[in-house]
Design a protein around this motif. Sequence first.
Motif, mmCIF file in Angstrom:
data_model
loop_
_atom_site.group_PDB
_atom_site.id
_atom_site.type_symbol
_atom_site.label_atom_id
_atom_site.label_comp_id
_atom_site.label_asym_id
_atom_site.label_seq_id
_atom_site.Cartn_x
_atom_site.Cartn_y
_atom_site.Cartn_z
ATOM 1 N N GLU A 16 -23.449 10.747 -8.760
ATOM 2 C CA GLU A 16 -24.035 9.609 -8.231
ATOM 3 C C GLU A 16 -23.539 8.338 -8.976
ATOM 4 O O GLU A 16 -23.049 7.347 -8.601
ATOM 5 C CB GLU A 16 -25.598 9.735 -8.403
ATOM 6 N N ARG A 19 -20.132 7.569 -7.640
ATOM 7 C CA ARG A 19 -19.929 6.758 -6.381
ATOM 8 C C ARG A 19 -20.588 5.526 -6.772
ATOM 9 O O ARG A 19 -20.100 4.716 -6.250
ATOM 10 C CB ARG A 19 -20.921 7.605 -5.370
ATOM 11 N N ASP A 22 -17.324 3.573 -7.871
ATOM 12 C CA ASP A 22 -16.524 3.180 -6.567
ATOM 13 C C ASP A 22 -17.066 1.986 -5.942
ATOM 14 O O ASP A 22 -16.203 1.415 -5.502
ATOM 15 C CB ASP A 22 -16.562 4.693 -5.714
#
Length: 231
Positions: A16, A19, A22
């Motif tokens: 997580e 992400r 990102d």
Amino acid sequence: MTFVQIIDCKTDRVEEMNRLLDSWAEATQGRRTATHAMMGRDRSDSTHVLEIVEFPSYEEAMENSRLPETDRIFREMTALCDGEPTFTDLDVVRDEQLNKLVVRRFVDEVINNADSDAADELCAPGYREHDPSQPSYDMDLEAAKAANREIMGAFRPTCTIEGLVAEGDTVCLRMSFKGRHVAAYQGLEATGREVTGTGHATFRCEGGRIAESWWNVDDMGMMRQLGVVPE
């Protein structure tokens, strides 16, 4: 002065976190001042995670921290952590990419000092050299040294490093060169003409030595300067 910030946290939600980072990179594209970011996990404690972010300077890091996306991502990152992350702020006082050093030495010693035997120390025993301007595109160390001796004797070149970029085990070189055609080269008798040009080379390093290289030099431009190819 280059500035590095280390964010230290505890979390078991690494995917997580990935992400989330990102999404930050996408949201801040074109406006962020960070130049390099990496995240590492402690091998002895899988919940211990470090994020390392590099900036050109402290002032530019502060600009980055004022982006609304940075504040939002930090709050979301904190929610993924066991407790508040801690920060270490570092002014970089020494930064040496060691593979760059061996490439610089190769240029200085093998090319500019015309010492082909210096390659014995700088290159790995299984060294391979690839150069489309040579009779063989795939040469071992001894063949590469012989080719270098011919080039050095024919042109007595000096090479200027215009740029070096390193990533992983690879170093890319952007260069310019100049010399004078004073001896025969690949069957072409000396013309006495001066030559200048540019080129690129890519090096793959292993264990602090050069294991492989790929060369691309403006040979057509050099042949024009020598009068072999019409302008």
